[in-house]
Design an enzyme around this catalytic site. Structure first.
Site, PDB file in Angstrom:
ATOM      1  N   GLU A 277      74.692  -9.402  72.742  1.00 22.76           N
ATOM      2  CA  GLU A 277      76.311  -9.540  72.965  1.00 22.76           C
ATOM      3  C   GLU A 277      76.973 -11.154  73.005  1.00 22.76           C
ATOM      4  OE1 GLU A 277      76.316  -8.955  77.298  1.00 22.76           O
ATOM      5  OE2 GLU A 277      74.224  -8.678  77.514  1.00 22.76           O
ATOM      6  N   ASP A 478      66.536 -10.891  48.083  1.00 25.41           N
ATOM      7  CA  ASP A 478      65.719 -11.946  49.278  1.00 25.41           C
ATOM      8  C   ASP A 478      66.395 -12.520  49.633  1.00 25.41           C
ATOM      9  OD1 ASP A 478      64.079 -13.664  50.492  1.00 25.41           O
ATOM     10  OD2 ASP A 478      62.760 -13.798  48.678  1.00 25.41           O
ATOM     11  N   ASP A 546      56.037 -13.087  53.981  1.00 29.80           N
ATOM     12  CA  ASP A 546      55.426 -14.320  52.782  1.00 29.80           C
ATOM     13  C   ASP A 546      54.083 -13.951  52.992  1.00 29.80           C
ATOM     14  OD1 ASP A 546      57.829 -14.421  51.252  1.00 29.80           O
ATOM     15  OD2 ASP A 546      58.408 -15.638  52.626  1.00 29.80           O
TER      16      ASP A 546
END
Length: 729
Positions: A277, A478, A546
Site C-alpha cells: 500500500e 538479470d 549470487d
C-alpha cells in the site's frame, strides 16, 4: 466438482481432495468467512458467535442489535469504512473524497475451468482440472463493484484468489489498498513462517509466535526483493514437517507486495497478502477496471512437507509453461565467474571447447558482450553486439560453438540503462528520475520506465534483433538494482507507476515467450531478488542466489524449498575458494548441493586438473541419471540446517513407466573429534516394500528406513556429502 452453492444456507463451499473452504452470505448481504481446513461436508456457520463488544460499531441495518459488528465477525474481503477497525484488505477513496466502502453480495457464477488474468501471470488448468467461482460485491451508495475470483484445483489441494475492481461510480476513484487474499481464523495459537534475507543470503526461515498486533513483511523496492519473499505460512504451534495444520499464501507477482498477520482483541487471527500500500494510489476513471494479482492458497493437516509439495506441484505443473515445463534442463556453464568482463570471442570459444570435453551441454556468455561494456559503469541500454570485442559477428561465434556440439546462451539486463550509453544520451526521459532531483544510483545504473509502452517496445525490438542473429537457446534475464525515483513523465497519477512497471515487464516477457517458444529463460535479480511465482510463469527457472558457496546454499535452498520446487532453482557448482565466502568445500559436496536445482557450473574449466575434470564428467552422468527424480519427485526436508549437524533432504519419485526411486542427500555441516554417529530418517516410503541401495546393493524395508533411519559414516574432513539412491523392488 469443487464448488458447491447451497441456496438454503447461502453458503459457498470449495472442496478439494483433502480440504474445505467455506463462506456465507448473511442476512444483511455481508460475505462472511466460515472455515478453511480439513475436509468436511457440514455447514460451518454454527462457529459464528454474537456478543456485544464495547466500542465495536454496528451496521445501520442491524438496528439495535449491538451483538452484530464487522469489527468482530470473520470476513471474506474486509474493507475499510464499514465498521471493521482491524487491518483490512481493501481501501478506496471515492470521487467525493470519502474513504468509506460497504460491499454487499449481489450475485455469483460458477463455471468449469480456471479464470485467466489479462496482463498478469496466474495458475492455469484445464476445464477438467479446475473450477472458477466469481462473486460480485457492490457498494450500494457509490456503485463501486468488486468481483472476488476463486480458482479451485481439487486434486492439488490448491485454491487461488484474486480481485477485480470496477468503477461504476460517477467519478474518478483511487485504490489505496488492495490485498488479493484474506483469511480470518476465529481462534487458534499460531506461528508465522516468513522468509527474510539480503543479497547473497536469501530466504532464511523465521518462525515466530503470532502475537497481538500486526506482523508485516513486504517490499517497496519495485521487486519482490532479497529482503522478504512474497510467500508466508501460518502454522499451528506444534506443527512439524510431518504433522499439524498449516496454511500457505504465495503471491503470483514480481513487484512491491505486503503480507500481514494480526491477532485482534478477541484472539482472532487475520492473514492477508497482496499489493504494497505504500506508494500505491491507483486511479480508476468511471468505467475503468483494476485487476489485482493472484494469491495461491493451500492447506495441509499433515505438516509442512505436504504443504510444500502442494505448492511445488502447483508451480511446476500450473505456473511454469512451455518446452521446459517437463523437459530436463540442459547442464550449462556460465562465463561470469570464469572471465567476468574480461573475454573475447576466442576465450568464450575455448570455454565452450572445455565444456564439451566434460560433457556440459551449454555455454552461456554473461555480461560484457554488448555496447561499450567492459565494466559495470556503462553500456546498459545499448543492446547491439560489440563485434570488435568478440572478433566477429555473434552469429559466427554461435555457429562455432554449436559446431562443437554445445548449445549457446546469453545474458541480458533489459530493464536497466547506464548514463554512459547511447540510449540514455538520446532518451534521458526514459529513465525513472524525479524532475529537478539527482537520481539515486545503484550499481552505477538507472532503471528504464517500463510503465511506458514505447520504452518496452524499443528495448524489446533491440533484444529481438540480438536473439535473431543465431541459435540462441537460453537467456539469463538479470535485474541488478531496486527501483527508486519512481516518477513517470507520462502520468499525473504517480501512485500507479510501480504496478504499471510490473505490467510492462510482464508484457515484454509474454511477447518473448510467444515469439521464441523453445527459448529457456532464466530469471535473475542479483540472484534471488525476484524469486516469485509471477516470474516463474515466464521463466521456469530463476538463479536462486549470487552466493554459490555450497554450505551457505544449504540454508538458502532449504528456505526456498518451503514454497518453490527444485525444478525452478538455479544452482551451480562453483570454484573454490568460493568467490563470495572464501570457503573451500569438496567438489563432490558442491555437486550434491547443486543437484538440488537445475544444475550447472560457474567456474573456469581451463584451471581444473584432469582429476577434477574427470570428477565433473562423473557428476554430470550421475545428475542426468537422477534428473527425473530430482525434477519431478516429491521433496522432503529431513533436517533443519540452521539447528542440526546434518542437512538432509530426499526425493521420492513414483513413475508408472519406471521403478519407484528414492534419492537421499546429506551434507555434514560440522566435524568434531571422536565424532558421534548421525542417523537420518527417510519419509514417504511404503512400509512393507523393499528398497535396494544402488551402489552398495544393500536392501532395507521402507519401515526400517523411516523409523530406524540411515546411519551416516564417520569420515575425516570438512563438509562431507553423501548420496544414496534406493530402488523399490
Amino acid at each position: 466438482m469443487g464448488i458447491i452453492y447451497c441456496e438454503k444456507d447461502r453458503t459457498f463451499t470449495l472442496q478439494t481432495k483433502n480440504t474445505t473452504y467455506q463462506m456465507q452470505v448473511d442476512r444483511y448481504g455481508f460475505l462472511l468467512h466460515l472455515y478453511y481446513g480439513k475436509k468436511t461436508d457440514t455447514c460451518m456457520d454454527y462457529l459464528l458467535t454474537y456478543y456485544d463488544r464495547g466500542f465495536s460499531g454496528n451496521p445501520y441495518d442491524a438496528g439495535e442489535d449491538r451483538t452484530y459488528s464487522m469489527d468482530t465477525l470473520p470476513q471474506e474481503f474486509p474493507c475499510y469504512g464499514n465498521g471493521d477497525f482491524r487491518s483490512t484488505a481493501f481501501a478506496v477513496e471515492n470521487a467525493d473524497g470519502s474513504m468509506s466502502c460497504d460491499l454487499r453480495y449481489k450475485s455469483h457464477t460458477i463455471r468449469d475451468g480456471k479464470y485467466n488474468l489479462e496482463g498478469l501471470p496466474a495458475v492455469y488448468a484445464s476445464d477438467k482440472e479446475a473450477q472458477t467461482l466469481e462473486i460480485l460485491m457492490e457498494d450500494p451508495v457509490t456503485g463501486v463493484k468488486v468481483v472476488l475470483l476463486y480458482g479451485v484445483l481439487p486434486a492439488q489441494d490448491i485454491i487461488t484468489r484474486s480481485v477485480c475492481v470496477k468503477n461504476e461510480s460517477s467519478g474518478k476513484i483511487y485504490l489505496n489498498k488492495i490485498e488479493s487474499a484474506s483469511l480470518d481464523f476465529l481462534y487458534g495459537d499460531y506461528e508465522l513462517l516468513t522468509f527474510y534475507g539480503r543479497h547473497a543470503m536469501e530466504r532464511n526461515v523465521q518462525r515466530v509466535p503470532v502475537v497481538h498486533g500486526t506482523q508485516k513483511i513486504g517490499s517497496v523496492r519495485g521487486t519482490s526483493s532479497h529482503q522478504y519473499n512474497p510467500m508466508m505460512i501460518l502454522a499451528e504451534k506444534e506443527t512439524t514437517e510431518d504433522k499439524g495444520n498449516c496454511y500457505a499464501m504465495s503471491f503470483v507477482y514480481s513487484g512491491c507486495f505486503q503480507g500481514e498477520v494480526l491477532k485482534d482483541q478477541l484472539n482472532q487471527t487475520r492473514m492477508m497478502l497482496g499489493l504494497q500500500e505504500e506508494a500505491f494510489r491507483y486511479p480508476l476513471e468511471t468505467g475503468e477496471m483494476f485487476q489485482a494479482p493472484e494469491v495461491i492458497l493451500s492447506y495441509s493437516s499433515e505438516g509442512m512437507n505436504r504443504l510444500s509439495q502442494n505448492l511445488h506441484h502447483c508451480i511446476r505443473q500450473h505456473i511454469c509453461r512451455g518446452k521446459y515445463k517437463e523437459e530436463i534442463r540442459p547442464i550449462l556453464i556460465n562465463s561470469w565467474e570464469a572471465a567476468y568482463f574480461d573475454f573475447t570471442g576466442d576465450t568464450i570459444y575455448e570455454l565452450a571447447k572445455a565444456a564439451k570435453e566434460v560433457n556440459i551441454d551449454m555455454l552461456v556468455m554473461d555480461d560484457g558482450w554488448f555496447g561499450k561494456r567492459d565494466d559495470d559503469n556503462s553500456g546498459l541500454g545499448d543492446w547491439f553486439v560489440n563485434e570488435k570485442k568478440l572478433g566477429g559477428t555473434l552469429g559466427n561465434l554461435i555457429k562455432r560453438i554449436n559446431d562443437l556440439g554445445v548449445k549457446f546462451g546469453i545474458w541480458i539486463e533489459p530493464e536497466m540503462v547506464s548514463e554512459d550509453s547511447d540510449l540514455y544520451r538520446k532518451h534521458p526521459d526514459w529513465a525513472l528520475t524525479v524532475p529537478g532531483r539527482n537520481p539515486v544510483r545503484s550499481r552505477n545504473q538507472l532503471v528504464l520506465d517500463f510503465s511506458r509502452k514505447e520504452v518496452v517496445d524499443a528495448i524489446y525490438d533491440q533484444i529481438c534483433k540480438v536473439l535473431d542473429q543465431g541459435n540462441i537457446e537460453y537467456v539469463k534475464w538479470d535485474m541488478n538494482r531496486s527501483l527508486m525515483d519512481v516518477y513517470s513523465s507520462v502520468t499525473r497519477d504517480q501512485g500507479r507507476v510501480l504496478h504499471d512497471y510490473v505490467l510492462g515487464l510482464y508484457d515484454f516477457l509474454e511477447r518473448l515467450v510467444q515469439r521464441y517458444p523453445n527459448l529457456l529463460i532464466e530469471g535473475c535479480s542479483g540472484g534471488g531478488g525476484r524469486f516469485d511465482a509471477g516470474m516463474m510463469y515466464y521463466t521456469p527457472q530463476i538463479w536462486c542466489s549470487d552466493n554459490t558457496d555450497a554450505i551457505d546454499r544449504l540454508r538458502i535452498q532449504y528456505g526456498t524449498s518451503f514454497g518453490y520446487p527444485v525444478s525452478v532453482v538455479g544452482s551451480h557448482v562453483s570454484a573454490v575458494p568460493n568467490h563470495q565466502t572464501g570457503r573451500k568445500t569438496p567438489l563432490h559436496t558442491r555437486g550434491v548441493v547443486a543437484m538440488s536445482g537445475t544444475f550447472g557450473y560457474e567456474l573456469n574449466l581451463m584451471k581444473l586438473s584432469e582429476d577434477e575434470k574427470q570428477e565433473i564428467r562423473e557428476q554430470i552422468a550421475e545428475y542426468k541419471s537422477y534428473a527425473p527424480i530430482i525434477q519431478n519427485g516429491l521433496y522432503y526436508r529431513l533436517s533443519n540446517p540452521t539447528t542440526e549437524e546434518t542437512c538432509a533432504w530426499e526425493f521420492v519419485h513414483t513413475d508408472e513407466k519406471e521403478q519407484s526411486k528414492v534419492l537421499l542427500n546429506i551434507v555434514m555441516q560440522v566435524i568434531h573429534g571422536n565424532m558421534t554417529v548421525n542417523y537420518v530418517k527417510l519419509q514417504g516410503l511404503e512400509e512393507t516394500a523393499v528398497y535396494r541401495e544402488e551402489k552398495s546393493g544393500k536392501r532395507y524395508t521402507g519401515a526400517a528406513l523411516m523409523y530406524g533411519g540411515m546411519p551416516l559414516p564417520i569420515e575425516p574432513g570438512e563438509y562431507q556429502a553423501y548420496q544414496y539412491c534406493f530402488v523399490k523392488e
